[in-house]
Design an enzyme around this catalytic site. Structure first.
Site, PDB file in Angstrom:
ATOM      1  CG  HIS A 215     -40.899 -91.377 -57.449  1.00  0.00           C
ATOM      2  ND1 HIS A 215     -41.955 -90.631 -57.929  1.00  0.00           N
ATOM      3  CD2 HIS A 215     -39.773 -90.827 -57.964  1.00  0.00           C
ATOM      4  CE1 HIS A 215     -41.495 -89.647 -58.687  1.00  0.00           C
ATOM      5  NE2 HIS A 215     -40.174 -89.741 -58.731  1.00  0.00           N
TER       6      HIS A 215
ATOM      7  CB  CYS B  15     -46.480 -92.983 -56.674  1.00  0.00           C
ATOM      8  SG  CYS B  15     -44.691 -92.779 -56.654  1.00  0.00           S
TER       9      CYS B  15
ATOM     10  CD  GLN C   3     -54.816 -88.493 -55.633  1.00  0.00           C
ATOM     11  OE1 GLN C   3     -53.720 -88.276 -55.126  1.00  0.00           O
ATOM     12  NE2 GLN C   3     -55.849 -87.676 -55.481  1.00  0.00           N
TER      13      GLN C   3
HETATM   14 ZN   LIG Z   1     -44.104 -90.719 -57.363  1.00  0.00          ZN
END
Ligand SMILES: [Zn+2]
Length: 218
Positions: free
Chosen positions: A102, A99, A140
């Site tokens: 993070h 992601c 996503q």
């Molecule tokens: Zn994340």
């Protein structure tokens, strides 16, 4: 064990790094040492001494997708359909991504469907398409849309459907700590967006039913 040579290049970027804006390997390893110290450990202790080099090599694998243009890749690989005019579905393409908020792993599966106009593409190429986008920093929703847009642009089919199911370790191992939560995103283009029956055929093929997957993320 000998210490690895410490190439301090804080101010000595190579010409190539300056051109691409990409730091040197030594700079990347130094950044990992900084994060180890930030976590509270000593990057010079024996167990950690080779870790920065390993992490940087792992990054080369996890983020290899920046080196490829998936559209060029697909363009070289289409084949004639031989008159096949039904929906093609490839389901359960496993992927690992990270992601972009993070840099935590996103692990899941992508399901792809398309209704060919006059070109089909090999199964391995679809899996490769997923991999190229997964091996980047991602969200996503964007990855799902990018996969659909690439297939649509290159194959020019009657429609493309992409559904992604994944767990985000930034949700399961930190923050709200919700293990078992799966995020589902979808992108429907062409006949999959416009015709409920075609969309339903795809959703049944991948083992989902009834969900109201519209155009965009679900
Ligand atoms: Zn994340």
């Amino acid at each position: 064990m000998d210490k690895p040579v410490n190439n301090k290049t804080a101010h000595g970027k190579s010409a190539a790094a300056t051109r691409t804006g990409r730091p040197s390997r030594a700079e990347a390893e130094a950044a990992v040492r900084t994060l180890i110290r930030w976590a509270g450990d000593d990057p010079e202790r024996e167990g950690l001494i080779a870790t920065p080099a390993r992490v940087v090599r792992a990054y080369e694998e996890w983020f290899a997708g920046y080196n490829d243009n998936p559209r060029d890749y697909l363009k070289r690989t289409f084949e004639e359909t031989g008159g096949y005019d039904e929906v093609v579905v490839l389901r359960d393409i496993r992927f690992e991504s990270h992601c972009e908020h993070h840099m935590a792993p996103i692990i899941g599966r992508v399901h792809i469907g398309y209704l060919p106009r006059n070109r089909v593409v090999g199964i391995s190429k679809l899996a490769r398409l997923v991999e190229v986008y997964a091996r980047r920093l991602q969200i996503q929703e964007k990855m799902t849309a990018e996969i659909a847009a690439s297939l649509d642009a290159v194959l020019k089919p009657h429609g493309v459907a992409v559904v992604t199911e994944a767990t985000h370790q930034c949700m399961t191992t930190r923050g709200i700590h919700k293990p078992g939560v799966t995020m589902v995103t979808s992108r429907m283009l062409g006949v999959f967006r416009d015709h409920a029956e075609t969309r339903q055929e795809f959703l049944s093929a991948i083992g989902m039913r009834g969900a109201n997957h519209g155009n965009g993320s679900g």
